[in-house]
Scaffold this motif. Structure first.
Motif, PDB file in Angstrom:
ATOM      1  N   VAL A 202      44.545  43.227   5.136  1.00 17.61           N
ATOM      2  CA  VAL A 202      45.993  43.188   5.363  1.00 17.61           C
ATOM      3  C   VAL A 202      46.233  42.567   6.735  1.00 17.61           C
ATOM      4  O   VAL A 202      45.795  43.098   7.760  1.00 17.61           O
ATOM      5  N   VAL A 203      46.911  41.428   6.753  1.00 15.64           N
ATOM      6  CA  VAL A 203      47.142  40.662   7.974  1.00 15.64           C
ATOM      7  C   VAL A 203      48.599  40.819   8.396  1.00 15.64           C
ATOM      8  O   VAL A 203      49.508  40.602   7.588  1.00 15.64           O
ATOM      9  N   ARG A 204      48.825  41.199   9.638  1.00 13.83           N
ATOM     10  CA  ARG A 204      50.185  41.275  10.194  1.00 13.83           C
ATOM     11  C   ARG A 204      50.335  40.169  11.218  1.00 13.83           C
ATOM     12  O   ARG A 204      49.547  40.050  12.150  1.00 13.83           O
ATOM     13  N   SER A 205      51.373  39.356  11.034  1.00 12.87           N
ATOM     14  CA  SER A 205      51.618  38.232  11.937  1.00 12.87           C
ATOM     15  C   SER A 205      53.125  38.078  12.125  1.00 12.87           C
ATOM     16  O   SER A 205      53.914  38.401  11.226  1.00 12.87           O
ATOM     17  N   LYS A 214      45.282  30.473   6.452  1.00  5.15           N
ATOM     18  CA  LYS A 214      44.796  31.509   5.528  1.00  5.15           C
ATOM     19  C   LYS A 214      43.388  31.182   5.052  1.00  5.15           C
ATOM     20  O   LYS A 214      42.516  32.067   4.972  1.00  5.15           O
ATOM     21  N   ARG A 215      43.170  29.907   4.734  1.00  3.84           N
ATOM     22  CA  ARG A 215      41.849  29.490   4.248  1.00  3.84           C
ATOM     23  C   ARG A 215      40.786  29.730   5.298  1.00  3.84           C
ATOM     24  O   ARG A 215      39.705  30.263   5.002  1.00  3.84           O
ATOM     25  N   ASN A 232      46.174  39.783   2.174  1.00  4.34           N
ATOM     26  CA  ASN A 232      47.573  40.147   1.973  1.00  4.34           C
ATOM     27  C   ASN A 232      48.256  39.961   3.320  1.00  4.34           C
ATOM     28  O   ASN A 232      47.929  40.664   4.280  1.00  4.34           O
ATOM     29  N   VAL A 233      49.175  38.999   3.414  1.00  3.42           N
ATOM     30  CA  VAL A 233      49.792  38.664   4.697  1.00  3.42           C
ATOM     31  C   VAL A 233      51.183  39.277   4.773  1.00  3.42           C
ATOM     32  O   VAL A 233      52.020  39.065   3.897  1.00  3.42           O
ATOM     33  N   GLU A 234      51.407  40.028   5.843  1.00  3.92           N
ATOM     34  CA  GLU A 234      52.688  40.680   6.070  1.00  3.92           C
ATOM     35  C   GLU A 234      53.315  40.101   7.343  1.00  3.92           C
ATOM     36  O   GLU A 234      52.719  40.166   8.426  1.00  3.92           O
ATOM     37  N   VAL A 235      54.484  39.502   7.202  1.00  4.33           N
ATOM     38  CA  VAL A 235      55.194  38.955   8.361  1.00  4.33           C
ATOM     39  C   VAL A 235      55.966  40.089   9.037  1.00  4.33           C
ATOM     40  O   VAL A 235      56.774  40.771   8.409  1.00  4.33           O
ATOM     41  N   ASP A 236      55.679  40.306  10.318  1.00  2.00           N
ATOM     42  CA  ASP A 236      56.287  41.401  11.072  1.00  2.00           C
ATOM     43  C   ASP A 236      56.760  40.835  12.409  1.00  2.00           C
ATOM     44  O   ASP A 236      55.948  40.482  13.275  1.00  2.00           O
ATOM     45  N   GLY A 242      49.510  36.227  18.321  1.00  2.00           N
ATOM     46  CA  GLY A 242      48.307  36.524  17.554  1.00  2.00           C
ATOM     47  C   GLY A 242      48.625  37.229  16.244  1.00  2.00           C
ATOM     48  O   GLY A 242      49.721  37.112  15.694  1.00  2.00           O
ATOM     49  N   PHE A 243      47.666  38.002  15.761  1.00  2.00           N
ATOM     50  CA  PHE A 243      47.842  38.731  14.510  1.00  2.00           C
ATOM     51  C   PHE A 243      46.834  39.865  14.483  1.00  2.00           C
ATOM     52  O   PHE A 243      45.895  39.910  15.292  1.00  2.00           O
TER      53      PHE A 243
END
Length: 269
Positions: A202-205, A214-215, A232-236, A242-243
């Motif tokens: 789970v990625v938060r960016s 992503k690749r 799974n990318v979550e925009v926050d 960074g992320f």
């Protein structure tokens, strides 16, 4: 999906794998969910089928007599294996049957080349619910009729998601089994990922990552962990620079906020 005995789980999974290959996996999934729900409702039946003092053969005969002709032979055989195994708590019996219902659904999605879609849709649905308090209340209200929740999901998701996604989300909403919706979605997402032995990151960016980013991140994580990784990318917007990446209990934090917190921890120590 919870703390199941690995030895007993392996025994039941062996029987499940033996019968699932020739079964209609969508039907098998629904039937295993239905048996798990029956055990949750009928406490006396659950105690009888999980009683370690009763011979395994006797419990298997009881399960067959109860289910034969009502569900497929694959579901009967899987349930027989589950009641014959030894569990540390009565609730484990329903847990393992629900778990195998998820596995059957995931296997169906994989056969349809839609496993990636299911992983993404489960995650996106979780984000939608997190951002919509009214929807969350409607789906988690213990006093709301189950039929109404099912219809709401059908209207909301319908043909917009893979049939497997709708099946799994509906099971979690209609039968939470003591879990929050967030926890249920995370547990099911992990099981779906395991269908291809992949880790879920789970990625938060603060901003949406490009396909190239992503690749590259997927490739780096896959190399680091020695396994395929699904992002799974979550925009926050609260993320400053960074992320962060969460895989299970491990967090890789490259955000400015994360680095500030690390400095604070070190100073406090």
């Amino acid at each position: 999906m919870r703390g199941l005995s690995r030895t007993s789980l392996a025994e039941v999974e062996e029987q499940f794998n033996a019968v699932a290959g020739s079964a209609d996996l969508g039907t098998l999934s629904d039937e295993l969910f239905a048996v798990a729900d029956l055990l949750d409702r009928e406490h006396g039946l659950r105690r009888a089928l999980s009683d370690q003092a009763r011979p395994a053969e006797q419990k298997a005969r009881t399960a067959r007599a109860l289910l034969e002709g009502k569900v497929s032979e694959a579901a009967v055989a899987t349930t027989e294996a589950a009641v014959s195994a030894r569990w540390s708590r009565a609730g484990d019996l329903a847990d393992v049957l629900e778990r195998l219902g998820v596995v059957a659904a995931a296997a169906e999605a994989e056969g349809q080349a839609r496993l990636d879609d299911v992983e993404d849709e489960l995650f996106r649905f979780g984000r939608i619910v997190a951002g919509n308090p009214d929807l969350r209340r409607a789906l988690t209200d213990a006093n709301a009729p189950e039929a109404g929740k099912r219809q709401l999901l059908l209207d909301l998701l319908g043909d917009k998601v893979a049939p497997t996604s709708l099946r799994l989300i509906t099971q979690l909403v209609a039968h939470p089994r003591g879990r929050s919706l967030d926890t249920g979605l995370e547990e099911v997402g992990q099981l779906v990922a395991q269908q291809r032995q992949r880790l879920v990151a789970v990625v938060r960016s603060a901003v949406e990552l490009s396909e190239e980013q992503k690749r590259r991140l997927t490739a780096w994580l896959s190399t680091s962990y020695g396994r395929d990784v699904h992002l799974n990318v979550e925009v926050d917007k609260r993320v400053l620079g960074g992320f962060s990446v969460r895989i299970g209990d491990e967090i890789i934090d490259t955000t400015i906020v994360g680095r500030i917190e690390e400095v604070r921890r070190r100073l406090a120590g």
